[in-house]
Write an enzyme that holds these catalytic residues in place. Structure first.
Site, PDB file in Angstrom:
ATOM      1  CG  HIS A 102      38.099 -12.845 -69.596  1.00 18.81           C
ATOM      2  ND1 HIS A 102      36.809 -12.507 -69.954  1.00 18.81           N
ATOM      3  CD2 HIS A 102      38.756 -11.675 -69.417  1.00 18.81           C
ATOM      4  CE1 HIS A 102      36.701 -11.195 -70.006  1.00 18.81           C
ATOM      5  NE2 HIS A 102      37.861 -10.656 -69.666  1.00 18.81           N
TER       6      HIS A 102
ATOM      7  CG  HIS B 169      33.737 -17.055 -72.621  1.00 17.54           C
ATOM      8  ND1 HIS B 169      33.300 -17.997 -73.546  1.00 17.54           N
ATOM      9  CD2 HIS B 169      34.532 -17.727 -71.764  1.00 17.54           C
ATOM     10  CE1 HIS B 169      33.803 -19.183 -73.240  1.00 17.54           C
ATOM     11  NE2 HIS B 169      34.564 -19.040 -72.154  1.00 17.54           N
TER      12      HIS B 169
ATOM     13  CG  HIS C 220      29.150 -18.654 -73.368  1.00 18.17           C
ATOM     14  ND1 HIS C 220      30.010 -17.711 -73.866  1.00 18.17           N
ATOM     15  CD2 HIS C 220      28.073 -17.973 -72.909  1.00 18.17           C
ATOM     16  CE1 HIS C 220      29.488 -16.509 -73.729  1.00 18.17           C
ATOM     17  NE2 HIS C 220      28.300 -16.639 -73.148  1.00 18.17           N
TER      18      HIS C 220
ATOM     19  CB  CYS D  44      30.842 -15.853 -77.333  1.00 17.10           C
ATOM     20  SG  CYS D  44      32.118 -15.871 -76.046  1.00 17.10           S
TER      21      CYS D  44
ATOM     22  CB  CYS E 207      32.402 -19.392 -77.828  1.00 16.26           C
ATOM     23  SG  CYS E 207      31.602 -19.650 -76.232  1.00 16.26           S
TER      24      CYS E 207
ATOM     25  N   GLY F  96      33.983  -3.552 -65.257  1.00 15.81           N
ATOM     26  CA  GLY F  96      34.848  -3.252 -66.397  1.00 15.81           C
ATOM     27  C   GLY F  96      35.010  -4.404 -67.374  1.00 15.81           C
TER      28      GLY F  96
HETATM   29  P1  5GP Z   1      37.916  -7.590 -69.997  1.00 19.13           P
HETATM   30  O1  5GP Z   1      37.986  -6.085 -70.075  1.00 19.13           O
HETATM   31  O2  5GP Z   1      36.637  -8.143 -70.536  1.00 19.13           O
HETATM   32  O3  5GP Z   1      38.264  -8.121 -68.624  1.00 19.13           O
HETATM   33  O4  5GP Z   1      39.108  -8.102 -70.891  1.00 19.13           O
HETATM   34  C1  5GP Z   1      38.965  -8.554 -72.199  1.00 19.13           C
HETATM   35  C2  5GP Z   1      40.364  -8.797 -72.728  1.00 19.13           C
HETATM   36  O5  5GP Z   1      40.264  -9.560 -73.909  1.00 19.13           O
HETATM   37  C3  5GP Z   1      41.116  -7.507 -73.094  1.00 19.13           C
HETATM   38  O6  5GP Z   1      42.323  -7.430 -72.348  1.00 19.13           O
HETATM   39  C4  5GP Z   1      41.364  -7.640 -74.599  1.00 19.13           C
HETATM   40  O7  5GP Z   1      42.626  -7.162 -74.993  1.00 19.13           O
HETATM   41  C5  5GP Z   1      41.235  -9.143 -74.817  1.00 19.13           C
HETATM   42  N1  5GP Z   1      40.759  -9.522 -76.144  1.00 19.13           N
HETATM   43  C6  5GP Z   1      39.666  -9.007 -76.781  1.00 19.13           C
HETATM   44  N2  5GP Z   1      39.498  -9.611 -77.975  1.00 19.13           N
HETATM   45  C7  5GP Z   1      40.499 -10.536 -78.085  1.00 19.13           C
HETATM   46  C8  5GP Z   1      40.842 -11.476 -79.112  1.00 19.13           C
HETATM   47  O8  5GP Z   1      40.195 -11.610 -80.142  1.00 19.13           O
HETATM   48  N3  5GP Z   1      41.928 -12.247 -78.867  1.00 19.13           N
HETATM   49  C9  5GP Z   1      42.669 -12.153 -77.715  1.00 19.13           C
HETATM   50  N4  5GP Z   1      43.740 -12.965 -77.606  1.00 19.13           N
HETATM   51  N5  5GP Z   1      42.363 -11.285 -76.740  1.00 19.13           N
HETATM   52  C10 5GP Z   1      41.286 -10.482 -76.916  1.00 19.13           C
HETATM   53 ZN    ZN Z   2      31.746 -17.781 -74.930  1.00 16.17          ZN
END
Ligand code: 5GP
Ligand code: ZN
Length: 122
Positions: free
Chosen positions: A104, A102, A47, A5, A8, A97
């Site tokens: 957020h 994890h 997590h 993850c 994590c 989407g």
């Molecule tokens: P989701 O589409 O799951 O709501 O958003 C995931 C978010 O995580 C995306 O906006 C993407 O840019 C961000 N993200 C993905 N990998 C990383 C990473 O390794 N570091 C950071 N800071 N953001 C990440």
């Molecule tokens: Zn996690």
């Protein structure tokens, strides 16, 4: 901690991130691919996959997470008042989407127009 993850791993400092807030329960850091002038991710340190997995026992840290949002927004460049503000987004599951499994919360802010994925910024 869940193996493989990425969030994590960010919590464990195994992957780098630009942290803007940390306490015992929560971590906030800049999104690696910002979709607005201000784009912060807030996560629980433990997590949990998505909002679909939340139960009543999660209320304390969830409440803390929500209460943290306006403070982080103001401290990181979101403009105050009715002409400013911010958007929060919590994508949950494939239909929601969600790309990182994890839980957020996205805080998006700053002057418009924003140039990003419509799912987050429309
Ligand atoms: P989701 O589409 O799951 O709501 O958003 C995931 C978010 O995580 C995306 O906006 C993407 O840019 C961000 N993200 C993905 N990998 C990383 C990473 O390794 N570091 C950071 N800071 N953001 C990440
Ligand atoms: Zn996690």
């Amino acid at each position: 901690m869940s193996e493989n993850c990425i969030f994590c791993k960010i919590v464990a400092n195994e992957l780098p991130s630009k942290k803007v807030y940390e306490d015992d329960d929560l971590l906030a850091f800049l999104d690696i691919s910002p979709l607005a002038p201000v784009h912060i991710l807030v996560i629980p340190k433990h997590h949990i996959v998505s909002l679909q997995d939340v139960t009543d026992s999660d209320q304390p840290w969830l409440g803390k997470m929500m209460a943290l949002v306006p403070k982080l927004a103001a401290e990181n460049g979101c403009e105050p008042g009715p002409d400013g503000g911010f958007r929060i987004v919590v994508n949950s599951g494939q239909h929601g989407g969600q790309e990182v499994d994890h839980l957020h919360l996205h805080i998006l802010g700053g002057p418009r127009p924003w140039s990003g994925r419509a799912s987050l910024t429309a």
